[in-house]
Enzyme design. Structure first.
Site, short mmCIF file in Angstrom:
data_model
loop_
_atom_site.label_atom_id
_atom_site.label_comp_id
_atom_site.label_asym_id
_atom_site.label_seq_id
_atom_site.Cartn_x
_atom_site.Cartn_y
_atom_site.Cartn_z
N GLU A 138 -8.10 -14.94 -33.06
CA GLU A 138 -8.50 -16.10 -32.25
C GLU A 138 -9.27 -17.10 -33.09
OE1 GLU A 138 -7.97 -18.20 -30.18
OE2 GLU A 138 -8.58 -17.48 -28.19
N HIS A 165 -3.92 -11.14 -24.51
CA HIS A 165 -4.60 -9.89 -24.19
C HIS A 165 -5.15 -9.90 -22.76
CE1 HIS A 165 -8.60 -11.71 -24.26
NE2 HIS A 165 -8.23 -12.34 -25.37
#
Length: 209
Positions: free
Chosen positions: A97, A27
């Site tokens: 994550e 990202h």
């Protein structure tokens, strides 16, 4: 060498079958990635620069015919996928994550100042996710990616839009390495990597484009 010895070697060294190519996209920048704070499950948006980075990734990925596009459910990954040209990416819960537990939101430099010997790959995180669990999540994605096939027999392409530590662990697992070996793969925001094959051996084809 006898025929039986040769036969035993061939049996014990069965090749890993080649297959689809796995593309990775981290990202774009967030406030915490810019400041160096551990950002696990905190659902932060992209910064303006992060949005620009995500749009730039579209150029890198242009022309690739993807058979499957997966994204972490966190907004920084989903927004990156959209800006990179994949607004319909499928949400994959396994691609979140690392849960950093007590270190969530803490500057990594502060942690190292308090404990100079600290290394997340070896020490883990207090009250957070164990590395072995992240490896299990990564293995599920590797298994899913390698199962993708094209009707015409051509090599399939799979894209995963996710997070720095997770994608580094995913890379290690693609290569058949322990999850902790992800420490060797530095990955900047909105960078693109390609994992594929050296004949029938899992390999890194491109890193950090």
């Amino acid at each position: 060498m006898s025929h039986s010895q040769t036969e035993n070697i061939q049996t014990s060294a069965a090749p890993v079958p080649g297959g689809p190519k796995l593309w990775l996209l981290r990202h774009g920048e967030t406030e915490w990635s810019r400041s160096g704070q551990y950002t696990g499950l905190t659902d932060l948006p992209l910064t303006e620069l992060g949005e620009e980075q995500a749009r730039s990734a579209r150029t890198t990925l242009a022309g690739v015919d993807f058979d499957l596009v997966l994204t972490s459910p966190l907004q920084r990954a989903q927004r990156t996928a959209t800006l990179a040209g994949f607004p319909d990416a499928e949400v994959e819960p396994n691609a979140v994550e690392w849960d950093y537990g007590d270190y969530e939101g803490i500057d990594s430099a502060v942690v190292r100042a308090e404990n100079p010997g600290y290394l997340i790959w070896d020490s883990g995180v207090p009250n957070g996710e164990m590395l072995e669990h992240i490896a299990d999540r990564a293995d599920q994605i590797v298994k899913r990616a390698r199962a993708v096939e094209r009707a015409d027999g051509a090599q399939a392409n799979v894209l995963v839009v996710a997070h720095g530590h997770f994608l580094r662990i995913l890379t290690a697992r693609w290569l058949g390495l322990d999850a902790g070996q992800g420490r060797h793969f530095i990955l900047g925001t909105a960078k693109v990597c390609t994992l594929g094959w050296d004949k029938k051996t899992p390999a890194v084809e491109q890193w950090g484009l």
